[in-house]
Scaffold this active site. Structure first.
Site, PDB file in Angstrom:
ATOM      1  N   ASP A   1      -7.048   4.276  -4.422  1.00  0.00           N
ATOM      2  CA  ASP A   1      -7.665   4.121  -3.100  1.00  0.00           C
ATOM      3  C   ASP A   1      -8.315   5.472  -2.823  1.00  0.00           C
ATOM      4  OD1 ASP A   1      -7.697   2.121  -0.680  1.00  0.00           O
ATOM      5  OD2 ASP A   1      -7.213   4.027   0.251  1.00  0.00           O
TER       6      ASP A   1
ATOM      7  N   LYS B   1       0.869  -1.187   0.000  1.00  0.00           N
ATOM      8  CA  LYS B   1       0.000   0.000   0.000  1.00  0.00           C
ATOM      9  C   LYS B   1       0.894   1.222   0.000  1.00  0.00           C
ATOM     10  CE  LYS B   1      -4.500   0.923   0.436  1.00  0.00           C
ATOM     11  NZ  LYS B   1      -5.681   0.075   0.166  1.00  0.00           N
TER      12      LYS B   1
HETATM   13  O1  2IT Z   1      -8.114  -1.560  -0.508  1.00  0.00           O
HETATM   14  C1  2IT Z   1      -8.003  -2.087  -1.651  1.00  0.00           C
HETATM   15  O2  2IT Z   1      -8.189  -3.288  -1.809  1.00  0.00           O
HETATM   16  C2  2IT Z   1      -7.677  -1.223  -2.784  1.00  0.00           C
HETATM   17  N1  2IT Z   1      -7.497  -0.029  -2.574  1.00  0.00           N
HETATM   18  C3  2IT Z   1      -7.520  -1.787  -4.160  1.00  0.00           C
HETATM   19  C4  2IT Z   1      -6.129  -2.237  -4.402  1.00  0.00           C
HETATM   20  C5  2IT Z   1      -5.823  -2.674  -5.825  1.00  0.00           C
HETATM   21  O3  2IT Z   1      -4.646  -3.005  -6.050  1.00  0.00           O
HETATM   22  O4  2IT Z   1      -6.706  -2.690  -6.681  1.00  0.00           O
END
Ligand code: 2IT
Length: 449
Positions: free
Chosen positions: A168, A128
């Site tokens: 996100d 993340k």
């Molecule tokens: O919290 C999550 O699962 C997302 N923000 C999506 C992450 C993604 O790689 O699509």
């Protein structure tokens, strides 16, 4: 040593090491609380120090993001990427742009992402990233300059086989476009190093809808275990962003009436529910005009706008938190229960406080954690990567079929692992155990790295 002492000592040691990282410890404590029967049955995890290794990010990158606003004034934000675990595949997870972003919040999100990605059945590690930059109130040109500066550093650390960011909170197709453009410029390489791209330049159909649709599919599956359906149920959500708006759309399509939702300014109570006209208005308001829900009841006069108020006091059968962590506390949980709510299906990451979860579980209502019910977004990101590798596009129907299949599989895993380890019907335990075992076993196979 008995397992309760071991896990209590483990959590205390973690907290002592990073006393300020409150949300990260909250996420770790939740997972560990459900793993005790697994650790008892498989002492190899203790011997090989899997818990100690799995809570330690493989790498955290922290960097300066300087940019100039439209008046020429210079600002400095902080950028991060937490590359948490690559046992199952390249790091994968979103980028959050919001003033609340800290290393702690991203560490918690990357930890959750590792187990969520494991549950999707796809070969994805967990990561993340983000910045304490707020996109609200910024011009497109300012957002572009910021995103370019962010990528000027991050491009060193990501890549199609290494780490694949997505969107996100505060980071949608516009931001992904600017970041992808700068990544391509610097690397001279057009690859699927990001997901959430627009479909005309490599994105998957249904990626924007996937998290919200997945939440509705998961709620449908949960109700089916009680021989019930969404037909005629009243539902409320919280954040009216990408997840929330698409959850409203699919819940409505599957027969529910969505009567409450909110944004940064307040909440809407609309007793008649959201129909096609209101949904079209919401999509334009949120995705095109980036406006406030204050405008909703100017157009739909029977609806009520409640400044600064959350949605949780609106009576409903189903509640889907779709905003951010710890947005639903014990008081909110008790209000929902008093009003007869039967199902909580999380669309955001760790939205319910531990006390709220305890209240739901004690009341015996259906409760699913975000790492299971909001996994549809990252699942379709995984499908976007597959389409990019194959250099083809799947139709909406094809992607939707995969999404349904993955949400069904996550739902089945939650229930079967919970039952196998003596916690029948406990989606939180099932999700944590299923997610953990796959990652832990891969770590054992790959040795001490
Ligand atoms: O919290 C999550 O699962 C997302 N923000 C999506 C992450 C993604 O790689 O699509």
């Amino acid at each position: 040593m008995d397992i309760n002492t071991y896990t209590a000592d483990f959590l205390a040691a973690q907290q002592k090491r990073d006393p300020a990282q409150k949300v990260f410890h909250q996420a770790v404590a939740e997972v560990v609380s459900t793993l005790k029967p697994v650790l008892e049955q498989k002492p190899i995890y203790l011997k090989e120090k899997i818990l100690e290794r799995i809570v330690e990010p493989e790498r955290i990158i922290s960097f300066r993001v300087p940019w100039a606003d439209d008046k020429g004034e210079i600002h400095v934000n902080r950028g991060f990427r937490v590359q948490f675990n690559s046992a199952l595949g390249p790091y994968k997870g979103g980028i959050r742009f919001h003033s609340s972003v800290t290393q702690d919040s991203l560490k918690f999100l990357a930890f959750e992402q590792t187990f969520k990605n494991s549950l999707t059945t796809l070969p994805l590690g967990g990561g993340k990233g983000g910045s304490d930059f707020d996109t609200r109130g910024k011009s497109d040109a300012e957002v572009m300059r910021f995103c370019h500066s962010f990528i000027n550093e991050l491009y060193h650390h990501i890549g199609y086989h290494t780490d694949i960011p997505a969107g996100d909170l505060g980071c949608g197709a516009r931001e992904i476009g600017y970041m992808f453009g700068q990544y391509k410029k610097l690397t001279n390489d057009f690859t699927g190093a990001f997901t959430g791209k627009k479909p005309n330049w490599g994105g998957s159909l249904l990626r924007p809808q996937a998290t919200g649709y997945g939440v509705a599919y998961f709620a449908q599956n949960m109700l089916a275990t009680k021989k019930d359906t969404l037909q005629g149920k009243t539902a409320i959500i919280s954040g009216t962003g990408n997840v929330g708006v698409h959850a409203i759309e699919k819940l409505t399509e599957l027969g529910a009436k969505v009567v409450g939702f909110m944004d940064y300014d307040g909440s809407i109570y609309d007793a008649d529910g959201v129909d096609a006209e209101k949904l079209a208005f919401l999509k334009d308001l949120v995705f095109v005009r980036r406006g406030s829900l204050k405008e909703y009841n100017k157009k739909f006069k029977k609806a009520v706008f409640r400044p600064g108020q959350k949605t949780w006091d609106i009576p409903c059968d189903i509640a889907c938190p779709t905003a951010c962590e710890n947005e639903l506390d014990e008081h909110d949980a008790k209000t929902l229960l008093k009003n007869g709510c039967k199902c909580i299906c999380e669309g955001s990451n760790m939205p319910c406080t531990p006390q709220a979860i305890e209240a739901f579980q004690n009341a015996g209502i259906l409760y699913s954690p975000g790492k299971a019910s909001n996994a549809g977004g990252v699942a379709v990101s995984g499908l976007e990567m597959t389409q990019n590798s194959m250099r083809i596009y799947w139709t909406r129907e094809e992607v939707d079929q995969y999404l349904r299949r993955i949400m069904n599989s996550i739902h089945t895993s939650c229930l079967s692992y919970a039952e196998e380890y003596g916690m029948k019907g406990n989606y939180m335990a099932g999700a944590n155990i299923a997610g953990f075992i796959k990652v832990a076993d891969a770590m054992l196979d790959q040795g001490l790295v």
